[in-house]
Design a protein around this motif. Structure first.
Motif, short mmCIF file in Angstrom:
data_model
loop_
_atom_site.label_atom_id
_atom_site.label_comp_id
_atom_site.label_asym_id
_atom_site.label_seq_id
_atom_site.Cartn_x
_atom_site.Cartn_y
_atom_site.Cartn_z
N UNK A 1 0.75 -8.87 -9.17
CA UNK A 1 1.13 -7.84 -8.66
C UNK A 1 1.31 -6.70 -9.44
N UNK A 2 1.79 -6.87 -10.69
CA UNK A 2 1.80 -5.77 -11.71
C UNK A 2 0.49 -5.46 -11.71
N UNK A 3 -0.31 -6.28 -12.37
CA UNK A 3 -1.66 -5.95 -12.63
C UNK A 3 -2.48 -5.14 -11.46
N UNK B 96 8.21 1.89 -2.68
CA UNK B 96 7.82 2.36 -1.43
C UNK B 96 6.58 2.92 -1.67
N UNK B 97 6.68 3.85 -2.62
CA UNK B 97 5.12 4.65 -3.09
C UNK B 97 3.93 3.80 -3.09
N UNK C 208 6.95 -7.58 8.29
CA UNK C 208 7.59 -8.86 8.01
C UNK C 208 6.44 -9.96 7.89
N UNK C 209 5.57 -10.01 8.66
CA UNK C 209 4.40 -11.12 8.63
C UNK C 209 3.44 -10.83 7.40
N UNK C 210 3.27 -9.63 6.71
CA UNK C 210 2.53 -9.30 5.65
C UNK C 210 3.19 -9.19 4.27
N UNK C 211 4.56 -9.39 4.45
CA UNK C 211 5.30 -9.04 3.00
C UNK C 211 5.50 -10.23 2.09
N UNK C 212 6.59 -10.44 1.45
CA UNK C 212 6.57 -11.29 0.30
C UNK C 212 6.93 -12.77 0.63
N UNK D 210 0.07 1.91 -0.93
CA UNK D 210 -1.29 1.86 -1.45
C UNK D 210 -1.46 0.29 -1.08
N UNK D 211 -0.90 -0.44 -0.35
CA UNK D 211 -0.89 -1.76 -0.08
C UNK D 211 -0.66 -2.59 -1.07
N UNK D 212 0.15 -2.13 -2.15
CA UNK D 212 0.67 -3.17 -3.12
C UNK D 212 2.08 -3.51 -2.72
#
Length: 665
Positions: free
Chosen positions: A116-118, A176-177, A621-625, A181-183
C-alpha cells in the motif's frame, strides 16, 4: 556562528556567507532531492531540480530569513513546481520515467515492503501539498527532516501535546486525501511509511555541486544566465539579443516598482503612527491587546490570527502564542467557551480551541476541560472535536495531577446530553461518543499516574461496565503509541490493574489486548521492569505476533502480496520465552485467522442490518481494509443490493479485483 535556519539565511543574504549556505543545503537537500526523485522517477532530472531549487532559495534568502519556520514547506512546494516544469520540458519524460522506476522504488526503504505504501509513494507529495500549511510543516519537520516532537514544539513555540495532536490530525487528513486516489492506507501504515523517509542522505558531491551552482547563480544572476544561455543551443542567440536590448527598460521598471514599494511602506508607517500616538508606543499597544479581559478580543479576529500564524509560522506564530500566554486563565477559559459557540468552520474551531486549551492546560487543565465541554457545540461530530482539540488528553493529564478533582468533574458532566449523542461514521464500527471518549482518557490518566485512584474509580462500577471500560481504555493504547504519547513504564500499572480488577478467567484475554500498545521491535523494552509473569509475557508476545499476521492478511487481500514475517521476530521471542518461539508463532497465526474470519462476519452483519446506511458508506465498508476472502460470496451478494448502478458496479469490480489478487500464487 549560530546555525538556525533563520541565522544561516540572514548570514547568506547580508554577507554572502557561502559556508552558511552550504550548511543549509546539506541540512535540507535530502528533502528536496527525494521529493524530486519521487515525482520524476529519474535521478539526473532530480539532481537538476535540486540545483534550481537551491538557486531559488539563494535568491530569496533575504525574504525567507524573515520567516525561517516556513523553509521546509517552501522547499517542498518549490521542488514540486520545479519538478512539474522539468517534466513538461522533458519530451521523453514518460520513457525516462519508465526507465527510472527502479530508482523510485529504491527511494523507498528496502525493509518496508507494505505494498500500500509503494502504491501511495508516487502520489505522496501532491497529497502533502494539499494539506493546510501548519499540518504540512509538522509532517515535513518530523518525518522528512527527522525532528522529534519535543524539538518541533520548542521550535514552533507550542505545547508538546498540541504538536502530537496536530501530527495525528495531519496523518488522518493525508490518509483521506490518498483515499480519493483509490489508495486505502491506514493512518498507522502511513505513519510507518513516512518514518522510512526520515533524514535520507544525499551524495556529498550533489550537495557541493548544487550549492555551488546556486551560489554562483545568485551572486551574478545576469552574467550567470548569460553564460548558461551561451552554453546552450545556438537558437537562443536571437532571444538573447532581444533581451540585451530590452534590459535597460526592465531594470528601469524594477527601480520604479521598488520606489513604489518604499513609498507605500512609508505611508503605512505614518498611518500606524497616527493610530498609536494617543496611547503610547507600539509596545504598549501590543500589551494593551493582550489585556486580561476577553471583551476586547474578537473571536473571529483571533481565529484569523491563529490561522495566519499556523500558515506563516516562524516569528508570526511565536508572537501569536506569546499573546495567548499573556492572557490569564479566566480570559482563556472565556475565549474557549466563545470559540465553541462562534460561527466558525469546524477546522478553524478545532484549531483555535486546541491552541487556547494547550495554553491554559499549563496552569489549570481542569478549567480548560470544563470550558471546552461547556462551549463545544452539540452534534454527531462532538466526539471527533474532543479528540482533535485535545480535550481528552488534557483530561488525562489533569487526572494525573489532581485525580479527585478530575473524577468529581467527570461525574458531574457525564450525563450532559451533548456528551451522549452517538457519532456518525461510515466504517460500520462502533465509535465512542463524547462521554465514552472522555471516560477512557480519564481512566488512562488515573492508571498511569495514580493506580489506587484508578482501582477505586473502577471498583465503584458494576462488573460488566467496569470490564467494558477497561477494554475500551486499553484500545486507546494503540493510538497513544502511534502519537509517541505513552510513557516508557506504561505496562506495569496496566498489568496491575488487570490483576486487581479483572476476574482471573478473563485476565489472559485482557493482557492480550495490551499488545496493541507496542510492536515486536519495542516489546523487549516495554517488558523491561514491568514485572510481567512468564504467562503474561507469552500472552503479550503472542498478541504482538498475531497483529503482524493480521497486517499480512490485510495486504494479501488488498494487493495479493502478504508481508512475510520478519526474521527478527523469532530472535525476539526466543529471548523473551526461550524454547517457545515457534509454538507462539503457530498459535498467533491460528488466532489471526480466527480473528480475521470473525471481523469479516461482524462487518457483513452490520452491512446487512444497516438498511439506513448511505450507499457510499456500504461501498467503503465492502471495499475497505477488512479481509472478506472467507465471506466473498456474501460480500458480492450485498454489493448487488446497491441501487446506484455505477456505485454497484464499482463495488463489484473492486471485490472481484481483490479476490483475483488474493488467489494469485
Amino acid at each position: 556562528m549560530k546555525d538556525t535556519d533563520g541565522q544561516l539565511l540572514q548570514s547568506f543574504a547580508t554577507d554572502r556567507d557561502e559556508d552558511a549556505f552550504r550548511l543549509l543545503a546539506k541540512r535540507h537537500l535530502g528533502l528536496v532531492f527525494h521529493t524530486a526523485l519521487r515525482r520524476t522517477g529519474n535521478r539526473p532530472l532530480a539532481e537538476e531540480i535540486c540545483q534550481n531549487v537551491l538557486l531559488a532559495m539563494a535568491r530569496k534568502s533575504g525574504t525567507l530569513a524573515k520567516e525561517p519556520g516556513c523553509l521546509p514547506g517552501w522547499l517542498h512546494r518549490a521542488t514540486l513546481y520545479e519538478a512539474s516544469k522539468a517534466m513538461r520540458a522533458e519530451s521523453s519524460y514518460q520513457r525516462r520515467k519508465q526507465q527510472g522506476q527502479d530508482e523510485t522504488a529504491a527511494d523507498a526503504d528496502a525493509n518496508f515492503t507494505d505494498p500500500a505504501w509503494c502504491e501511495a509513494l508516487p502520489h505522496l507529495d501532491l497529497a502533502l501539498d494539499k494539506l493546510p500549511e501548519a499540518d504540512r510543516r509538522i509532517i515535513l519537520l518530523h518525518y522528512f527532516e527527522g525532528h522529534p516532537f519535543p524539538r518541533i514544539a520548542e521550535r514552533l513555540g507550542k505545547n508538546l501535546t498540541a504538536i502530537q495532536k496536530q501530527s495525528q490530525r495531519a496523518l488522518e487528513k493525508l490518509s483521506r486525501i490518498l483515499r480519493t486516489k483509490g489508495i486505502a492506507l491506514s493512518v498507522t501504515a502511513l505513519g510507518a511509511g513516512l518514518a522510512t523517509q526520515t533524514a535520507k542522505a544525499v551524495p556529498e558531491a550533489l550537495v557541493h555541486s548544487a550549492s555551488s551552482f546556486a551560489i554562483a547563480g545568485s551572486t551574478t544572476p545576469f552574467a550567470f544566465s548569460l553564460t548558461a544561455m551561451l552554453a546552450s543551443k545556438s537558437k537562443v542567440i536571437v532571444p538573447l539579443a532581444l533581451l540585451l536590448l530590452a534590459s535597460p527598460l526592465v531594470l528601469q521598471q524594477f527601480a520604479i516598482a521598488g520606489e513604489r514599494t518604499r513609498l507605500q511602506s512609508l505611508r503605512d508607517s505614518l498611518v500606524l503612527s497616527n493610530k498609536t500616538s494617543g496611547s503610547g508606543d507600539s509596545r504598549n499597544a501590543l500589551h494593551a491587546s493582550t489585556a486580561t479581559t476577553s471583551g476586547s478580543l474578537d473571536i473571529m479576529v483571533l481565529a484569523k490570527e491563529q490561522a495566519d500564524a499556523e500558515r506563516i509560522g516562524g516569528e508570526t506564530q511565536r508572537r501569536f502564542y506569546a499573546k495567548l500566554k499573556a492572557l490569564d486563565k479566566d480570559t482563556l477559559a472565556s475565549l474557549i467557551r466563545k470559540t465553541g459557540a462562534a460561527p466558525l468552520g469546524k477546522e478553524k474551531k478545532v484549531h483555535l480551541t486546541g491552541a487556547l486549551l494547550a495554553t491554559i492546560s499549563e496552569s489549570d487543565p481542569g478549567l480548560g476541560v470544563a470550558a471546552a465541554v461547556a462551549g463545544l457545540p452539540e452534534g454527531p461530530v462532538l466526539a471527533d472535536i474532543i479528540f482533535e482539540t485535545g480535550v481528552d488528553t488534557t483530561l488525562s493529564g489533569w487526572a494525573g495531577k489532581d485525580p479527585a478533582a478530575a473524577i468529581a468533574w467527570f461525574r458531574g458532566a457525564k450525563d450532559l446530553p451533548k456528551l451522549n449523542s452517538r457519532p456518525s461514521n461510515f466504517t460500520g464500527l462502533d465509535s465512542p461518543n463524547g462521554r465514552e471518549r472522555l471516560e477512557t482518557y480519564l481512566v488512562h490518566g488515573l492508571i498511569i499516574s495514580t493506580a489506587s485512584h484508578a482501582a477505586s474509580y473502577l471498583g465503584d462500577l458494576p462488573e460488566a461496565e467496569r470490564l467494558q471500560l477497561i477494554e475500551k481504555t486499553i484500545q486507546n493504547l494503540c493510538l497513544a503509541n502511534m502519537r509517541d504519547a505513552l510513557p516508557g513504564d506504561w505496562l506495569a500499572p496496566y498489568l496491575q490493574i488487570v490483576r486487581d480488577i479483572v476476574p482471573r478467567e478473563e485476565q489472559e484475554q485482557m493482557v492480550a489486548k495490551l499488545g496493541s500498545g507496542t510492536d515486536w521491535k519495542s516489546l523487549t523494552q516495554v517488558l523491561a521492569g514491568a514485572g510481567a509473569s512468564p504467562t503474561e509475557t507469552a500472552t503479550l508476545a503472542r498478541s504482538v505476533v498475531q497483529m503482524e499476521f493480521g497486517r499480512s492478511r490485510m495486504n494479501r487481500w488488498h494487493y495479493g502480496n502478504p508481508v512475510p514475517l520478519d526474521p527478527g521476530i523469532i530472535g525476539c521471542l526466543e529471548e523473551l520465552v526461550p524454547g517457545r518461539g515457534q509454538e507462539i508463532i503457530a498459535e498467533a497465526r491460528t488466532a489471526a485467522d480466527r480473528a480475521g474470519f470473525q471481523e469479516a462476519a461482524d462487518l457483513l452483519t452490520k452491512v446487512r442490518a444497516g438498511s439506513a446506511l448511505p450507499e457510499s458508506h456500504v461501498f467503503w465498508m465492502l471495499t475497505g481494509q477488512t479481509d472478506l476472502s472467507s465471506h466473498f460470496a456474501e460480500a458480492l451478494e450485498l454489493a448487488g443490493r446497491i441501487e446506484n448502478p455505477e456505485l454497484r458496479q464499482e463495488t463489484i469490480n473492486r471485490l472481484n479485483a481483490k479476490a483475483k489478487v488474493y488467489s494469485a500464487p
